[in-house]
Design an enzyme around this catalytic site. Structure first.
Site, PDB file in Angstrom:
ATOM      1  N   TYR A   1       0.756  -1.166   0.014  1.00  0.00           N
ATOM      2  CA  TYR A   1       0.228  -0.004  -0.007  1.00  0.00           C
ATOM      3  C   TYR A   1       0.801   1.115  -0.006  1.00  0.00           C
ATOM      4  O   TYR A   1       2.052   1.256  -0.230  1.00  0.00           O
ATOM      5  CB  TYR A   1      -1.118  -0.104   0.960  1.00  0.00           C
ATOM      6  CG  TYR A   1      -1.849  -1.356   1.025  1.00  0.00           C
ATOM      7  CD1 TYR A   1      -2.585  -1.411  -0.133  1.00  0.00           C
ATOM      8  CD2 TYR A   1      -2.181  -2.161   1.937  1.00  0.00           C
ATOM      9  CE1 TYR A   1      -3.692  -2.568  -0.241  1.00  0.00           C
ATOM     10  CE2 TYR A   1      -2.829  -3.244   1.935  1.00  0.00           C
ATOM     11  CZ  TYR A   1      -3.674  -3.379   0.955  1.00  0.00           C
ATOM     12  OH  TYR A   1      -4.344  -4.580   0.483  1.00  0.00           O
TER      13      TYR A   1
ATOM     14  N   GLY B   1      -4.983 -13.853  12.335  1.00  0.00           N
ATOM     15  CA  GLY B   1      -5.950 -13.332  11.678  1.00  0.00           C
ATOM     16  C   GLY B   1      -6.997 -14.252  11.597  1.00  0.00           C
ATOM     17  O   GLY B   1      -7.966 -14.287  12.061  1.00  0.00           O
TER      18      GLY B   1
END
Length: 365
Positions: free
Chosen positions: A186, A322
């Protein structure tokens, strides 16, 4: 007691254990980016984690890699996150928000027809960028990335300010801290990457210039939170979204020493390649520990047993999970007794409602 269940201190916060919930995108915030009561329930269910790190949260309308991800730039979004923070705190949890700008990883379809922003407008690898959206039939799926354009200087400073405003808004919600998302290809990692960042001004070229964007972001966020309540997530080896660096050790050695200089609360070291079955955890933690002496959270495809070993050996101070936390809201309790563990349903990871979100069963009392 297992090492991973021992308490820890982070930025003046007393953490009950060393099990963190990783930032996991769920794409259920609606088109206004406002987390709803289901989100509050989802995070509250997992408040027994030593630290919860929120799903990646957009700081700008120009950040949109996953449609229906939450934001932190409107009053309505702030109000939604305030309800989430209150729910977590009622159960004694600690919650950091992950601040996110996806940069070139986006699509015209998610940006109202605008071109995604990037350091240099590199567009010869669009097929490698991971962008997701909701189809008209309600199915959530990968969509094509659109060509980006190089950011003007004022747009760079505007993105820096967006992180700062996001942090100020996060503080207003009552959250305990923030994590800057500088991983997974990103915008901050795009600036760091000499392959993606081909600028010739003071934001490109040598590593000092390529790290300038993240340096300014940290300083902007520090206007709201002390450095000890700021984490930075990095993924030096990640192939995801194609923002690597041929001089990886030099780039990330410099970056990690910079984070040490600022005294950030933690480095979140993400072994993103482990998702594809090619782990780099040993090399990743060696790189981090050689250049950064602070609190380290390890992430990426680790079993509870492997995670406990990393902490026991001093290679990590905490481990984030996660998918295990998606499927096991009471993961800490399950780790304590050695399982059993629910299996996550990948078909309900993104989009939708309560199914696959807040309906995974906890262990019987």
């Amino acid at each position: 007691m297992k090492a991973i269940l021992q308490p820890a201190m982070l930025g003046g916060l007393a953490l009950g254990n060393r099990v963190a919930m990783a930032p996991v995108t769920r794409s259920r915030a609606g088109r206004d980016g406002v987390p709803d009561d289901l989100a509050a329930q989802y995070y509250q269910q997992r408040a027994s984690a030593g630290l919860l790190i929120s799903e990646a949260t957009n700081v700008s309308t120009m950040s949109a890699a996953f449609e229906l991800a939450p934001g932190i730039y409107t009053p309505e979004q702030v109000a939604g996150w305030r309800r989430v923070a209150a729910a977590v705190h009622r159960d004694g949890g600690k919650l950091f928000m992950q601040l996110w700008h996806s940069g070139r990883v986006s699509s015209y379809a998610l940006l109202g027809g605008a071109a995604p922003l990037s350091p240099s407008g590199v567009n010869d690898d669009l097929h490698l960028l991971q962008v997701y959206g909701m189809l008209r039939n309600g199915q959530y799926t990968r969509i094509a990335a659109s060509p980006s354009r190089a950011m003007e200087r004022e747009e760079i400073f505007s993105a820096v300010r967006a992180f700062g405003i996001g942090a100020a808004n996060a503080l207003d919600t009552g959250l305990d801290g923030v994590e800057i998302h500088a991983a997974n290809g990103y915008l901050p990692q795009q600036f760091l990457s000499s392959l993606v960042n081909r600028r010739t001004d003071d934001f490109g070229g040598g590593v000092e210039n390529r790290a300038r964007f993240l340096r300014l972001v940290i300083e902007s966020v520090m206007l709201s939170f002390p450095a000890s309540r700021i984490g930075v997530r990095i993924s030096p080896f990640a192939l995801y979204n194609n923002a690597g660096d041929p001089a990886l050790a030099d780039t990330y050695g410099y970056l990690l020493r910079m984070l040490e200089e600022y005294g950030v609360g933690y480095v979140h070291a993400a072994d993103t390649n482990a998702w594809g079955g090619v782990p780099d955890m040993d090399e990743l933690l060696s790189l981090v520990r050689a250049n950064y002496g602070g609190f380290v959270i390890a992430n990426g495809g680790l079993s509870p047993e492997a995670a406990d070993g990393l902490i026991r050996d001093g290679r990590a101070d905490m481990v984030s999970f996660g998918r295990q936390f998606i499927a096991n809201p009471d993961l800490v309790r399950r780790i304590a007794q050695g399982g059993p563990y629910n299996e996550p349903d990948p078909f309900t990871f993104y989009g939708g409602g309560s199914r696959g979100y807040v309906d995974y069963p906890a262990l019987a009392a």
